[in-house]
Design a protein around this motif. Structure first.
Motif, PDB file in Angstrom:
ATOM      1  N   ALA A  65       0.728  -1.153   0.005  1.00 44.11           N
ATOM      2  CA  ALA A  65      -0.128   0.145   0.155  1.00 44.11           C
ATOM      3  C   ALA A  65       0.918   1.281   0.103  1.00 44.11           C
ATOM      4  O   ALA A  65       0.613   2.346  -0.549  1.00 44.11           O
ATOM      5  CB  ALA A  65      -0.944   0.003   1.306  1.00 44.11           C
ATOM      6  N   ALA A  66       1.935   1.180   0.649  1.00 41.52           N
ATOM      7  CA  ALA A  66       2.775   2.248   0.851  1.00 41.52           C
ATOM      8  C   ALA A  66       3.696   2.663  -0.651  1.00 41.52           C
ATOM      9  O   ALA A  66       3.479   3.557  -0.970  1.00 41.52           O
ATOM     10  CB  ALA A  66       4.119   2.201   2.056  1.00 41.52           C
ATOM     11  N   ALA A  67       3.985   1.294  -1.149  1.00 38.27           N
ATOM     12  CA  ALA A  67       4.689   1.417  -2.484  1.00 38.27           C
ATOM     13  C   ALA A  67       3.611   2.220  -3.583  1.00 38.27           C
ATOM     14  O   ALA A  67       4.044   2.739  -4.483  1.00 38.27           O
ATOM     15  CB  ALA A  67       5.110   0.182  -2.846  1.00 38.27           C
ATOM     16  N   GLY A  68       2.334   1.744  -3.512  1.00 40.21           N
ATOM     17  CA  GLY A  68       1.242   2.200  -4.500  1.00 40.21           C
ATOM     18  C   GLY A  68       0.629   3.436  -4.304  1.00 40.21           C
ATOM     19  O   GLY A  68       0.077   3.729  -5.098  1.00 40.21           O
ATOM     20  N   ARG A  69       0.956   4.161  -3.294  1.00 36.92           N
ATOM     21  CA  ARG A  69       0.262   5.460  -3.030  1.00 36.92           C
ATOM     22  C   ARG A  69       0.999   6.477  -3.782  1.00 36.92           C
ATOM     23  O   ARG A  69       1.934   6.762  -3.588  1.00 36.92           O
ATOM     24  CB  ARG A  69       0.062   5.522  -1.691  1.00 36.92           C
ATOM     25  CG  ARG A  69      -0.949   5.242  -0.992  1.00 36.92           C
ATOM     26  CD  ARG A  69      -1.151   5.709   0.222  1.00 36.92           C
ATOM     27  NE  ARG A  69      -2.553   6.380   0.488  1.00 36.92           N
ATOM     28  CZ  ARG A  69      -2.748   7.295   1.466  1.00 36.92           C
ATOM     29  NH1 ARG A  69      -2.050   7.423   2.607  1.00 36.92           N
ATOM     30  NH2 ARG A  69      -4.053   7.602   1.434  1.00 36.92           N
TER      31      ARG A  69
END
Ligand code: AMP
Length: 262
Positions: free
Chosen positions: A60-64
């Motif tokens: 989620a952190a990478a995709g935001r």
């Protein structure tokens, strides 16, 4: 929705689970690809406990798009791509920051954490300080050779995270649930899988003995369909809470329903 876990303490969960009389607080162990994520979702539906996956929080952190990654998080993505473990300090910072999820009134299901003895000790200390105790640590057991086959055929929905297998449906490209695009996780490619299996054997497998010593381990064979594995899990949890319960599994084969846990 586990917004706080996925995006950090600045984001409140849109739907909080109701207070449970006896919430389940679980850790799921098992090699990558053994089916922990699928079981965690089924357990979440059945028990109401939040599914907390460190892998999902990293993704989620990478995709935001609006998320400015800290140097530690940017470095973490590099480890993930290679199939290596993210350093304990970075993982623990992330979990600790989301510590209120461990107080969730519905309970929790930790998936993919802890993965090292260091992480397990940090979690143990934190839970003791906060007056929270684990109910069980489920260890999903499967021969590693079988797991490698599962991982290389795994496809994940980019939208809702549902998991599919190339074997089940030929070569699916769209998610059955939401129509999202299915993708092959970068760390499910053969080079990364080999690294992840070695890492599992060296760093994570010792947790089986660690939790056995604490009297929390619940081994569950992970072969068969997700429903069969789930029925075994439910039966094993029942026996853990009530050792007098002799029921092998409470899967109702007529209705395909699984009766609610007490
Ligand atoms: P998973 O989705 O649980 O398979 O996690 C994907 C990747 O995220 C792993 O291969 C690791 O690189 C990283 N990761 C997730 N959880 C942890 C953890 N508890 N400790 C270290 N690395 C982790």
């Amino acid at each position: 929705m586990i917004t706080t876990w996925l995006y950090g303490p600045g984001e409140a969960c849109s739907k909080m689970p109701g207070k449970m009389e006896a919430p389940w607080r679980l850790v799921l162990l098992g090699a990558p690809g053994v089916g922990k994520g699928t079981q965690a979702e089924l357990l979440n539906e059945q028990l109401g406990a939040c599914h907390l996956s460190t892998g999902d929080a990293f993704r989620a952190a990478a995709g935001r798009a609006d998320c400015h990654l800290t140097p530690a998080m940017a470095e973490a993505m590099d480890y993930i791509r290679r199939g290596a473990l993210v350093p304990d300090g970075t993982v623990w910072d992330m979990v600790r920051e989301r510590g209120k999820c461990l107080h969730c009134p519905g309970g929790f299901i930790l998936d993919g954490f802890p993965r090292t003895i260091h992480q397990a000790e940090a979690l143990h200390g934190f839970l003791a300080e906060e007056g929270i105790s684990l109910d069980a640590v489920i260890d999903y057991e499967m021969p590693l050779a079988q797991i490698v086959g599962r991982l290389s055929g795994r496809r994940v929905c980019a939208q809702c995270n549902a998991i599919f297998h190339v074997d089940d449906t030929g070569a699916p490209s769209r998610c059955d649930h939401c129509g999202g695009q299915l993708h092959h996780r970068e760390d499910d490619r053969p080079e990364s899988i080999t690294v992840r299996m070695k890492v599992y054997e060296n760093s994570t497998a010792p947790l089986i003995q660690y939790y056995q010593n604490l009297g929390l381990l619940v081994p569950v064979p992970a072969s068969g369909s997700p429903k069969e594995i789930f029925a075994r899990t439910v039966a094993a949890l029942k026996r853990k809470r009530d050792p007098s319960c002799q029921q092998q599994d409470n899967f109702d084969r007529t209705s395909n329903a699984i009766s609610a846990l007490p």
